[in-house]
Design a protein around this motif. Sequence first.
Motif, PDB file in Angstrom:
ATOM      1  N   LYS A 291       0.817  -1.072   0.170  1.00 27.75           N
ATOM      2  CA  LYS A 291      -0.081   0.111   0.142  1.00 27.75           C
ATOM      3  C   LYS A 291       0.820   1.323   0.068  1.00 27.75           C
ATOM      4  O   LYS A 291       0.469   2.361  -0.184  1.00 27.75           O
ATOM      5  N   SER A 292       2.165   1.115   0.177  1.00 21.76           N
ATOM      6  CA  SER A 292       2.955   2.269   0.423  1.00 21.76           C
ATOM      7  C   SER A 292       3.698   2.300  -0.832  1.00 21.76           C
ATOM      8  O   SER A 292       4.474   3.504  -1.127  1.00 21.76           O
ATOM      9  N   LYS A 293       4.399   1.365  -1.377  1.00 24.74           N
ATOM     10  CA  LYS A 293       5.372   1.437  -2.569  1.00 24.74           C
ATOM     11  C   LYS A 293       5.107   2.302  -3.601  1.00 24.74           C
ATOM     12  O   LYS A 293       6.118   2.775  -4.471  1.00 24.74           O
ATOM     13  N   PHE A 294       3.698   2.427  -3.999  1.00 28.22           N
ATOM     14  CA  PHE A 294       3.565   3.166  -5.249  1.00 28.22           C
ATOM     15  C   PHE A 294       4.013   4.570  -5.077  1.00 28.22           C
ATOM     16  O   PHE A 294       4.075   4.998  -5.929  1.00 28.22           O
ATOM     17  N   ALA A 295       3.944   5.049  -3.985  1.00 22.64           N
ATOM     18  CA  ALA A 295       4.376   6.448  -3.773  1.00 22.64           C
ATOM     19  C   ALA A 295       6.140   6.676  -3.814  1.00 22.64           C
ATOM     20  O   ALA A 295       6.429   7.880  -3.604  1.00 22.64           O
ATOM     21  N   ILE A 296       6.837   5.682  -3.688  1.00 25.12           N
ATOM     22  CA  ILE A 296       8.217   5.788  -3.593  1.00 25.12           C
ATOM     23  C   ILE A 296       8.715   6.550  -4.898  1.00 25.12           C
ATOM     24  O   ILE A 296       8.236   6.459  -6.110  1.00 25.12           O
ATOM     25  N   SER A 297       9.748   7.576  -4.684  1.00 27.43           N
ATOM     26  CA  SER A 297      10.185   8.335  -5.657  1.00 27.43           C
ATOM     27  C   SER A 297      11.065   7.880  -6.528  1.00 27.43           C
ATOM     28  O   SER A 297      11.935   6.776  -6.179  1.00 27.43           O
ATOM     29  N   THR A 298      11.214   8.349  -7.772  1.00 27.49           N
ATOM     30  CA  THR A 298      12.216   7.722  -8.655  1.00 27.49           C
ATOM     31  C   THR A 298      13.224   8.611  -9.306  1.00 27.49           C
ATOM     32  O   THR A 298      14.168   8.426  -9.897  1.00 27.49           O
TER      33      THR A 298
ATOM     34  N   ASP B  77      -3.886   4.712  19.078  1.00 27.85           N
ATOM     35  CA  ASP B  77      -3.873   3.818  20.065  1.00 27.85           C
ATOM     36  C   ASP B  77      -2.830   3.117  20.461  1.00 27.85           C
ATOM     37  O   ASP B  77      -2.539   1.885  20.766  1.00 27.85           O
ATOM     38  N   GLY B  78      -1.709   3.900  20.492  1.00 27.14           N
ATOM     39  CA  GLY B  78      -0.210   3.461  21.002  1.00 27.14           C
ATOM     40  C   GLY B  78       0.693   3.318  19.991  1.00 27.14           C
ATOM     41  O   GLY B  78       0.595   4.025  18.910  1.00 27.14           O
ATOM     42  N   GLN B  79       1.724   2.742  20.272  1.00 27.97           N
ATOM     43  CA  GLN B  79       2.809   2.441  19.195  1.00 27.97           C
ATOM     44  C   GLN B  79       2.335   1.589  18.165  1.00 27.97           C
ATOM     45  O   GLN B  79       1.688   0.319  18.320  1.00 27.97           O
ATOM     46  N   VAL B  80       2.741   1.865  16.911  1.00 35.06           N
ATOM     47  CA  VAL B  80       2.479   1.087  15.711  1.00 35.06           C
ATOM     48  C   VAL B  80       3.896   0.878  14.845  1.00 35.06           C
ATOM     49  O   VAL B  80       4.668   1.683  15.191  1.00 35.06           O
ATOM     50  N   LEU B  81       3.781  -0.228  14.017  1.00 33.46           N
ATOM     51  CA  LEU B  81       4.953  -0.323  12.861  1.00 33.46           C
ATOM     52  C   LEU B  81       4.229   0.504  11.848  1.00 33.46           C
ATOM     53  O   LEU B  81       3.233   0.129  11.281  1.00 33.46           O
ATOM     54  N   ARG B  82       4.979   1.319  11.328  1.00 34.17           N
ATOM     55  CA  ARG B  82       4.382   1.865  10.338  1.00 34.17           C
ATOM     56  C   ARG B  82       5.320   2.305   8.945  1.00 34.17           C
ATOM     57  O   ARG B  82       6.721   2.175   9.022  1.00 34.17           O
ATOM     58  N   CYS B  83       4.738   2.154   7.895  1.00 34.56           N
ATOM     59  CA  CYS B  83       5.592   2.422   6.631  1.00 34.56           C
ATOM     60  C   CYS B  83       5.053   3.671   5.842  1.00 34.56           C
ATOM     61  O   CYS B  83       3.854   3.690   5.506  1.00 34.56           O
ATOM     62  N   VAL B  84       6.104   4.334   5.393  1.00 35.62           N
ATOM     63  CA  VAL B  84       5.552   5.737   4.596  1.00 35.62           C
ATOM     64  C   VAL B  84       6.564   5.836   3.438  1.00 35.62           C
ATOM     65  O   VAL B  84       7.646   5.385   3.480  1.00 35.62           O
ATOM     66  N   ALA B  85       5.788   6.325   2.269  1.00 38.25           N
ATOM     67  CA  ALA B  85       6.713   6.438   1.028  1.00 38.25           C
ATOM     68  C   ALA B  85       5.962   7.874   0.452  1.00 38.25           C
ATOM     69  O   ALA B  85       4.890   7.996   0.765  1.00 38.25           O
ATOM     70  N   THR B  86       6.874   8.712  -0.137  1.00 38.15           N
ATOM     71  CA  THR B  86       6.440   9.849  -0.685  1.00 38.15           C
ATOM     72  C   THR B  86       7.142  10.387  -1.819  1.00 38.15           C
ATOM     73  O   THR B  86       8.687   9.798  -1.605  1.00 38.15           O
ATOM     74  N   ASP B  87       6.782  10.835  -2.869  1.00 36.10           N
ATOM     75  CA  ASP B  87       7.594  11.374  -3.971  1.00 36.10           C
ATOM     76  C   ASP B  87       7.509  12.983  -4.041  1.00 36.10           C
ATOM     77  O   ASP B  87       7.850  13.734  -4.879  1.00 36.10           O
TER      78      ASP B  87
ATOM     79  N   GLY C  56      12.736   4.964  -1.357  1.00 34.85           N
ATOM     80  CA  GLY C  56      12.358   3.584  -0.466  1.00 34.85           C
ATOM     81  C   GLY C  56      11.415   3.882   0.333  1.00 34.85           C
ATOM     82  O   GLY C  56      10.693   4.822   0.326  1.00 34.85           O
ATOM     83  N   VAL C  57      11.088   2.685   1.244  1.00 33.03           N
ATOM     84  CA  VAL C  57       9.798   2.987   2.132  1.00 33.03           C
ATOM     85  C   VAL C  57      10.610   2.987   3.724  1.00 33.03           C
ATOM     86  O   VAL C  57      11.411   2.347   3.947  1.00 33.03           O
ATOM     87  N   TYR C  58      10.095   4.233   4.235  1.00 36.17           N
ATOM     88  CA  TYR C  58      10.671   4.327   5.741  1.00 36.17           C
ATOM     89  C   TYR C  58       9.710   3.435   6.521  1.00 36.17           C
ATOM     90  O   TYR C  58       8.546   3.892   6.764  1.00 36.17           O
ATOM     91  N   MET C  59      10.378   2.490   7.138  1.00 38.76           N
ATOM     92  CA  MET C  59       9.839   1.612   8.075  1.00 38.76           C
ATOM     93  C   MET C  59      10.352   1.906   9.385  1.00 38.76           C
ATOM     94  O   MET C  59      11.608   1.914   9.661  1.00 38.76           O
TER      95      MET C  59
END
Length: 372
Positions: A142-149, A168-178, A158-161
């Motif tokens: 769900k995040s990789k489509f937004a990776i910059s080229t 609701d507290g701490q989560v494992l998060r993946c973020v990507a942006t271009d 890349g995806v920032y993990m």
Amino acid sequence: MKFSIERAVLLKAVSQAQSVVERRNTIPILANVLIEAEGDTVQFRATDLDIEVVDKAPAKVEQAGATTVSALMLHEIVRKLPDGALVAIADDPAAGRLSVQAGRSSFNLATLPKEDFPVMASSEYTANFTAKAGVLKRLFDKSKFAISTEETRYYLNGVYMHVATGEDGQVLRCVATDGHRLARIDAALPDHASDMPGVIVPRKTVNEMRKLLDDDDQEIAVSVSETKVRFATPAITLTSKVIDGTFPDYTRVIPVGNTRQLEVDAKEFAKAVDRVATVSSERSRAVKLTLEADKLVLSVNAPDAGAAEEELVVAYNDEPLEIGFNAKYLQEIADQVDRENAVFLFNSSGDPTLMREGGDTSAVYVVMPMRV
């Protein structure tokens, strides 16, 4: 070295290895796969110096040993062998050759010494945890489509993990942006993951790692350090360097005051955008959204090609609004929605727009508008 192995098992192992190998190599040994036979398993190892994949497969080993051979050539040979074949592989170190036999087919391939093969140094990992393949698949898909080229902004390639604080507290998060769109996906924090350092997982690693995640219920062992990340199943281990850079503060671009809410069937919306974008010029592919009470009009006006318009029945009861977007960005974001409805939150025609899946806030997308 001498062993025999089923063709299907061999093909799966060699496929994973050869996909890591770069097609154009200035260092000959990097085009090869390292084959190590011992006990009742054969190990296939490939690397491009940034990623290393090790694939273990069961085999009948008659003589232990190791050698390296062209990954692409071996893959092509195995792929063309008949289904169900038993493949016999043996190397002749003195002649620098590897023989591959199956039925009436036999091949002789050139080898390079195993001593020349670069093995990635093992790392001390800060955090070691396990996560279900389905959870990792959702985070990265769900995040990789937004990776910059853009190579100049390498820290966005890349995806920032990382570990973040969610509602609701701490989560494992993946973020990507271009810079034009952003995806932020959350999952429940796995046990022992709280001290994980934030890492930027490169695009190639994301794509290679995706191949490990075919069984959603399988447990994937994840290890993370400041410089490396490793994903492992009982058969395959993928180790990769992470991008050496600082991911920007993405929280500043996620709008919090957007109040104009549009709710629309995600699949219908994606198809409608695709249809009207057909006439737009490829360069900009701008689509205008005109919003009125419970009505959305999608339109494209390309002076050189023509015009298109489509009306959708939606849930919208705020002030009328006209806003434009890149059609490709809208489609890619709409395609991420698993639920029936996509919810868009607007502020004005010049501000970033927020999108989420129904009432679910664990997946949030931001897209910048265009002038139309």
